[in-house]
Design an enzyme around this catalytic site. Structure first.
Site, PDB file in Angstrom:
ATOM      1  N   ASP A   1       3.573   4.362  -6.051  1.00  0.00           N
ATOM      2  CA  ASP A   1       2.872   3.952  -4.363  1.00  0.00           C
ATOM      3  C   ASP A   1       3.298   5.529  -4.867  1.00  0.00           C
ATOM      4  OD1 ASP A   1       2.129   3.217  -2.607  1.00  0.00           O
ATOM      5  OD2 ASP A   1       3.650   2.712  -1.174  1.00  0.00           O
TER       6      ASP A   1
ATOM      7  N   ASP B   1      -3.790   3.673  -4.781  1.00  0.00           N
ATOM      8  CA  ASP B   1      -2.610   4.646  -4.413  1.00  0.00           C
ATOM      9  C   ASP B   1      -1.404   3.982  -4.851  1.00  0.00           C
ATOM     10  OD1 ASP B   1      -2.642   2.608  -2.579  1.00  0.00           O
ATOM     11  OD2 ASP B   1      -2.043   5.026  -0.667  1.00  0.00           O
ATOM     12  N   GLU B   2      -1.675   1.813  -5.974  1.00  0.00           N
ATOM     13  CA  GLU B   2      -0.794   1.626  -6.132  1.00  0.00           C
ATOM     14  C   GLU B   2      -0.596   0.768  -6.977  1.00  0.00           C
ATOM     15  OE1 GLU B   2      -0.064  -1.104  -2.152  1.00  0.00           O
ATOM     16  OE2 GLU B   2       1.360  -1.713  -3.793  1.00  0.00           O
TER      17      GLU B   2
END
Lengths: 385, 470
Positions: free
Chosen positions: B11, B106-107
């Protein structure tokens, strides 16, 4: 009203008129066919405010008069009658049909509620019926069926003195054809947009006589009408009130390569390969000197097909994708044994045209204006990668 | 649950804000809030400096402005820049394993068992330490937190435990030791409502939850939810890592600062959304047959209408044409709060359009807006500049919009590879100033992050009057 008529004559006239009946009439009377006897002439007509159709046949009449009867039922009955003379009598609110041992009694619809047919506009000119049917058929295939854009559902009909140009496009292909005719007044010019399906249907079924008369009234308030009259049959259709695209600007003026195809063999190959092209996936055409390789399918969960076909090809090797239906429609419409395809690039429209058999190779450089003036543009499919 | 700690969850830390701080040296170490800057804007990401004042994602921008001190930068989103950085990170993950499941920009989850790795606790710890260093180097200083465990749920909780720039490996057999002291809110699927109901029966930690019977849980929370939590409290999660979740649709939507009812304005907004969707379709080489229009009214009732075409399209003008038709069929007298345009039924080929011949087939020059964030303001003709936007000046070079309003635009000329730069103000229609591309941050600056602190004399770098609807 009381008359006798041969079964085939009646059945043909009714069937022709019934084709233009609306499938879902807005008011019930519009589902009717009007039978009108005057002297020894029966007219069979229908009208739904858009399209009117009227055919005339000779009958042996004892009483004149009019009757409005359910159109589709009348068409089915007359088609099914045995081959014997038919006697039709209007009795009160019913119509009786007798033929040999068969008898029908149909309820009639109120004549007074039926709209009167538009009067035929004044004649604009005359065209040979077979040439007209061919030209309309070649062009109408390119018209769109999605009526959200009315312009695309029409055939543009342009009159320039003794030359008529037809054009239609669904934005993916464009078909253009010119033909000669005899205008009523020299120097006549006009341009109208005619619903493609109605026009194609009419042109195809007005070939019993040698000629078709085109009539035009371009009303001032979008009430324009096109009339088509053949032998014993006449039809009118309301014109579309929409601007047509400036199609001449789309026609490529030059090409960088071209292929000459045997239409039959190429069509058969394209049909076979297209069997694996589902839902409009493209047909990939790889042109090299002497050969075109057709391919379709390709991803893991689809079928794949490939076929080579001998063609003449002049230019740098070119890979271009087409929607198979669009390509096959064009190939079926050129009506010549060999066809020419002109290319500019893999992303620019390709132009399909017929190659007249009796012409020498030099003539292919500049397609004749008529009669082999047919041109069918196909916008290619952009291939992945 | 697996025998080895073979699922990695990454993350990225305050991702959008971190990219902004990388590209805008003057903002490093200062509170940064990225999101909609208009009246109804919502925070997408707050930097850790801004979180210290209470700013959070999904909070309204108005509230974040109240909480944060003067000098806080409120910036619009630059999706092209985030996407570029994200692509670099995802590529690094794919070097570890072919099984990478991006959850968002973003993960992502990585199945380490599908790569050739030492799956001991020491092995995966070394791997993750190396990965974090490579991510920071390749992105110009963006950090990420990593969790590794025997299931997706444990890996995700692990990545949350030591944020930012954290690393947690949960050894096999110790899942419950890690899980049980955590508040129930740490479990996926436990929001404020569920937490409140659990709190009423004195359940505050995952350990408390573990003691509840399945029957108690399902009677309290319903069958599906109750069963799910019962399993999660036992670290019982066997969801696989699924790679290549292909996009099924491409869409863009917009919430407006004021409800729209003017047909001309609505039409222009539909055009702008269609342009964003078309540009994204073209940049990814896809097209689609179904166009969907989404309309949310002021009372929050939401309608969607779609139309399926005979041919897949990617031309913004065609997408707009269909969307206009769909809009015409919707009653919008009460006004429109949100508009969305989407294209689905994706294909890899595009039937060319004879009427679009004057249009180039690809528009790589246009700014690529990669994400369908609902609150992202589209730069429209009426509002050409938004804070944070990349610009290019003929004389001064590359920079970003610091603030705009009253036909003035203030630009700070700096980039990821420069020290903090100067601020200059221009007329809003200065011909020398134009939108720019996201700056290049490579090669990574070998020196440490810029040490310059905030300059207290600087005013709030937001437009004086954010009339920008979005």
């Amino acid at each position: 009203m009381k008359f006798r008529v041969a079964r085939e004559v009646l059945a043909d006239a009714v069937a022709w008129t019934a084709r233009s009946l609306p499938p879902r009439p807005s008011v019930p009377v519009l589902a009717g066919i009007m039978l009108d006897v005057e002297g020894n002439t029966l007219s069979v007509s229908g009208f739904d405010y858009e399209v009117s159709a009227r055919s005339e046949v000779d009958v042996h009449a004892t009483d004149g008069g009019r009757a409005l009867v359910p159109g589709r039922l009348l068409a089915e009955i007359t088609r099914a009658l045995p081959p014997h003379p038919v006697e039709i009598v209007a009795e009160g609110s019913r119509l009786s049909i007798s033929c040999s041992n068969a008898r029908f009694s149909l309820p009639t619809l109120p004549v007074e509620d039926y709209p009167s047919l538009p009067s035929m506009p004044s004649a604009a000119g005359v065209v040979e019926s077979d040439a007209f049917a061919e030209a309309v058929g070649q062009v109408a295939i390119a018209a769109g069926r999605d009526d959200t854009l009315p312009m695309l559902t029409g055939v543009r009909l342009e009159i320039e003195d003794d030359l008529v140009t037809l054009a239609a496009t669904d934005r993916y292909r464009l078909a253009v054809r010119e033909f000669a005719w005899r205008p009523e007044t020299p120097g006549l010019t006009a341009a109208v947009l005619v619903p493609a399906r109605t026009l194609a249907d009419a042109a195809k079924t007005l070939t019993s006589g040698p000629e078709v008369v085109l009539s035009l009234s371009s009303g001032t308030s979008g009430e324009g009408i096109l009339g088509l009259s053949g032998k014993d049959r006449q039809t009118t259709t309301r014109l579309l009130d929409a601007e047509f695209v400036k199609y001449r600007a789309i026609m490529p003026s030059s090409s960088t390569s071209f292929a000459t195809l045997p239409v039959g063999m190429f069509t058969d190959a394209a049909k076979r390969v297209a069997l694996v092209a589902e839902r409009g996936t493209p047909l990939r055409c790889e042109f090299t000197p002497g050969t075109v390789t057709l391919k379709a399918g390709g991803s893991d969960d689809e079928g794949q097909a490939e076929e080579r076909c001998d063609v003449e090809f002049d230019g740098d090797p070119l890979t271009i994708g087409f929607n198979p239906t669009f390509l096959l429609d064009g190939l079926a419409a050129v009506h010549t044994e060999r066809a020419r395809m002109d290319f500019t690039s893999a992303l620019k429209p390709a132009v399909l045209s017929g190659v007249e058999p009796e012409r020498d190779p030099d003539a292919a450089e500049k397609p004749a204006v008529r009669p082999g003036s047919y041109r069918y543009l196909i916008m290619p499919v952009r291939l992945p990668g | 649950m697996r025998r080895d700690p073979s699922i990695l969850h990454l993350d990225l830390d305050a991702f959008f804000a971190a990219v902004e701080q990388r590209d805008k040296p003057s903002l490093r170490g200062r509170p940064v809030v990225v999101g909609g800057t208009g009246g109804r804007g919502v925070v997408s990401t707050a930097s850790y400096e801004a979180r210290a004042f209470g700013a959070r994602s999904a909070m309204s921008t108005i509230e974040a402005r109240r909480l944060c001190p003067p000098g806080t930068a409120f910036l619009g989103s630059r999706f092209a820049a985030y996407r570029r950085t994200s692509d670099v990170v995802m590529a690094l993950l794919r070097e570890l394993s072919p099984l990478v499941e991006p959850v968002s920009i973003d993960e992502a989850y990585v199945d380490l068992a599908a790569g050739d790795h030492d799956l001991s606790v020491a092995g995966v710890t070394a791997l993750a330490t190396d990965l974090k260093a490579r991510i920071a180097a390749a992105t110009g200083g963006v950090t990420g937190s990593v969790g590794i465990g025997t299931s997706k749920a444990i890996a995700k909780i692990g990545s949350e435990l030591r944020k930012p720039d954290g690393l947690t490996v949960v050894p096999p057999g110790q899942e419950l030791d890690v899980l049980h002291p955590l508040p129930v809110r740490s479990l996926g699927g436990v929001g404020p409502a569920t937490a409140e109901r659990l709190h009423q029966i004195a359940v505050t930690t995952v350990g408390d939850l573990h003691r509840l019977s399945l029957v108690d849980l399902t009677s309290l929370l319903g069958q599906a939810h109750g069963t799910g939590l019962h399993r999660l409290a036992r670290a019982d999660d066997d969801r696989p890592v699924v790679a290549d979740r292909e996009a099924k649709s491409v869409s863009a939507e917009e919430t407006y600062a004021r409800d729209l009812s003017d047909p001309v304005r609505l039409g222009a907004e539909v055009d702008a959304l269609a342009r964003r969707v078309g540009t994204r379709l073209r940049s990814s080489g896809t097209s689609g047959r179904t166009v969907t229009l989404k309309v949310r009214r002021p009372d929050f009732s939401t309608l969607t209408r779609s139309s399926t075409l005979p041919q897949p399209i990617d031309d913004p003008r065609l997408i707009a044409e269909v969307a206009h038709r769909l809009l015409a069929g919707i009653d919008r007298h009460a006004g429109v709060r949100l508009l969305g345009v989407g294209v689905s039924g994706l294909a890899t080929f595009v039937q060319g359009d004879l009427f679009a011949l004057d249009e180039p087939p690809t528009t790589t020059d246009l700014p690529v807006d990669e994400s369908p964030d609902p609150e992202q303001p589209a730069p429209t003709a009426a509002v050409p500049w938004y804070p944070g936007q990349d610009v290019e000046h003929d004389e001064h070079g590359a920079g970003w919009v610091w603030g705009s309003g009253l036909n003035r635009v203030t630009v700070r000329f700096e980039g990821p590879r420069t020290p903090p730069g100067r601020v200059r103000t221009f007329a809003g229609d200065d011909p020398a100033l134009r939108p720019g591309s996201p700056p290049d941050w490579t090669p990574p600056d070998p020196s440490a992050p810029d040490p310059s602190g905030p300059d207290p004399s600087e005013p709030d770098p937001t437009p004086p009057d954010p009339t920008a609807a979005g």
